[in-house]
Scaffold this active site. Sequence first.
Site, mmCIF file in Angstrom:
data_model
loop_
_atom_site.group_PDB
_atom_site.id
_atom_site.type_symbol
_atom_site.label_atom_id
_atom_site.label_comp_id
_atom_site.label_asym_id
_atom_site.label_seq_id
_atom_site.Cartn_x
_atom_site.Cartn_y
_atom_site.Cartn_z
ATOM 1 N N ASP A 15 0.835 -1.210 0.000
ATOM 2 C CA ASP A 15 0.000 0.000 0.000
ATOM 3 C C ASP A 15 0.870 1.261 0.000
ATOM 4 O O ASP A 15 1.970 1.264 0.541
ATOM 5 C CB ASP A 15 -0.924 -0.032 1.227
ATOM 6 C CG ASP A 15 -2.075 0.949 1.094
ATOM 7 O OD1 ASP A 15 -2.330 1.436 -0.020
ATOM 8 O OD2 ASP A 15 -2.717 1.232 2.123
ATOM 9 N N HIS A 32 2.455 3.147 -9.006
ATOM 10 C CA HIS A 32 2.253 1.711 -9.239
ATOM 11 C C HIS A 32 3.453 1.125 -9.998
ATOM 12 O O HIS A 32 3.902 0.019 -9.699
ATOM 13 C CB HIS A 32 0.961 1.464 -10.025
ATOM 14 C CG HIS A 32 -0.284 1.914 -9.304
ATOM 15 N ND1 HIS A 32 -0.525 1.608 -7.981
ATOM 16 C CD2 HIS A 32 -1.349 2.661 -9.715
ATOM 17 C CE1 HIS A 32 -1.685 2.138 -7.620
ATOM 18 N NE2 HIS A 32 -2.201 2.786 -8.649
ATOM 19 N N LEU A 126 9.702 -21.324 -4.660
ATOM 20 C CA LEU A 126 8.896 -20.307 -3.991
ATOM 21 C C LEU A 126 7.505 -20.362 -4.606
ATOM 22 O O LEU A 126 7.367 -20.502 -5.821
ATOM 23 C CB LEU A 126 9.510 -18.903 -4.218
ATOM 24 C CG LEU A 126 8.612 -17.709 -3.904
ATOM 25 C CD1 LEU A 126 8.286 -17.630 -2.411
ATOM 26 C CD2 LEU A 126 9.269 -16.400 -4.347
HETATM 27 C C1 IPE Z 1 -5.525 -2.565 0.013
HETATM 28 O O1 IPE Z 1 -5.171 -1.233 -0.190
HETATM 29 C C2 IPE Z 1 -5.499 -3.302 -1.289
HETATM 30 C C3 IPE Z 1 -4.189 -3.448 -1.903
HETATM 31 C C4 IPE Z 1 -3.047 -3.069 -1.414
HETATM 32 C C5 IPE Z 1 -4.198 -4.097 -3.173
HETATM 33 P P1 IPE Z 1 -6.259 -0.082 -0.352
HETATM 34 O O2 IPE Z 1 -5.507 1.176 -0.545
HETATM 35 O O3 IPE Z 1 -7.239 -0.451 -1.387
HETATM 36 O O4 IPE Z 1 -6.979 -0.134 1.061
HETATM 37 P P2 IPE Z 1 -7.803 0.976 1.835
HETATM 38 O O5 IPE Z 1 -8.854 1.467 0.905
HETATM 39 O O6 IPE Z 1 -6.848 2.061 2.215
HETATM 40 O O7 IPE Z 1 -8.339 0.268 3.044
HETATM 41 C C1 IPE Z 2 -1.648 0.235 -3.333
HETATM 42 O O1 IPE Z 2 -1.418 1.596 -3.388
HETATM 43 C C2 IPE Z 2 -1.934 -0.364 -4.696
HETATM 44 C C3 IPE Z 2 -3.331 -0.737 -4.911
HETATM 45 C C4 IPE Z 2 -4.277 -0.680 -4.019
HETATM 46 C C5 IPE Z 2 -3.671 -1.213 -6.237
HETATM 47 P P1 IPE Z 2 -2.600 2.645 -3.397
HETATM 48 O O2 IPE Z 2 -2.975 2.923 -4.813
HETATM 49 O O3 IPE Z 2 -3.703 2.218 -2.516
HETATM 50 O O4 IPE Z 2 -1.876 3.919 -2.781
HETATM 51 P P2 IPE Z 2 -2.475 4.956 -1.751
HETATM 52 O O5 IPE Z 2 -3.024 4.188 -0.593
HETATM 53 O O6 IPE Z 2 -3.533 5.715 -2.471
HETATM 54 O O7 IPE Z 2 -1.314 5.814 -1.364
HETATM 55 MG MG MG Z 3 -4.071 2.474 -0.543
#
Ligand code: IPE
Ligand code: IPE
Ligand code: MG
Length: 237
Positions: A15, A32, A126
């Site tokens: 995240d 990403h 793995l």
């Molecule tokens: C959780 O992250 C999902 C992934 C890392 C793929 P999100 O960014 O979607 O989660 P919330 O919305 O902050 O809980």
């Molecule tokens: C995690 O990073 C990747 C996915 C959920 C696909 P985010 O896109 O949620 O990044 P933040 O939380 O907005 O910083």
């Molecule tokens: Mg996020």
Amino acid sequence: MTLKNIPNHLAVIMDGNGRWAKKRNLDRICGHIEGIKSLKSVIKGVIEHKIKYLTVYAFSSENWQRPSEEVDSLMQLLDEYIRLELPYLIKNKIRLNFIGNIGRIPEESKSTLLEAVKKTKNFGALNLTLALSYGSKEEILNAVSKIAEDFKEGRIDIEDINDGFFSSYLYTAGIPDPDFLIRTSGECRLSNFMLYQAAYTELYFTKTLWPDFRKKNLTAALKNYEKRVRKFGKTEI
Ligand code: IPE
Ligand code: IPE
Ligand code: MG
């Protein structure tokens, strides 16, 4: 470096990609893209530490609600990542798998994924599992429906239902429960990830954003895990 106590199954909630990009005035997608570099670096670390199972949360069932440009870019990145990494997976005998409702994944990315799963199915140095279009509540409800159906058809008895049996109906069937879960970016929640499987998982939350989380950060997290005392409800021995 050899650590005394390594998790058999490491799960990661990757995240913070969006925030990493925002801090640099970049488009979220740049976060990403940089996040994929972290994934590669962490996989290298996982191999070095001889961890057997790695599951990464790449896209949640709720992430479909993001703007379509972001969703489309993520699906394209998934396709590119698998295409480019397949030779590395094969060379390192990594078995690729997925958990989640991939019926919603666009055809092209889905066939790239399924092809890679097929080509790596006999490996096992793995076990790399991508959680894609994954939601734990959906996974549990799905399991309950299938169990009800099997009961209705007389294939199972109520007495059959125990932890191992229920686990075999989850997307994670055949994968041991995670021992250690890392979530980056400072959020302290599971966001619908492995709700059943994480009953006794050791949790580790770090403020580091996923694109900044590399092999050395993994080692730091594993050193923290090394000190944990897992009691599973029993008294310490
Ligand atoms: C959780 O992250 C999902 C992934 C890392 C793929 P999100 O960014 O979607 O989660 P919330 O919305 O902050 O809980
Ligand atoms: C995690 O990073 C990747 C996915 C959920 C696909 P985010 O896109 O949620 O990044 P933040 O939380 O907005 O910083
Ligand atoms: Mg996020």
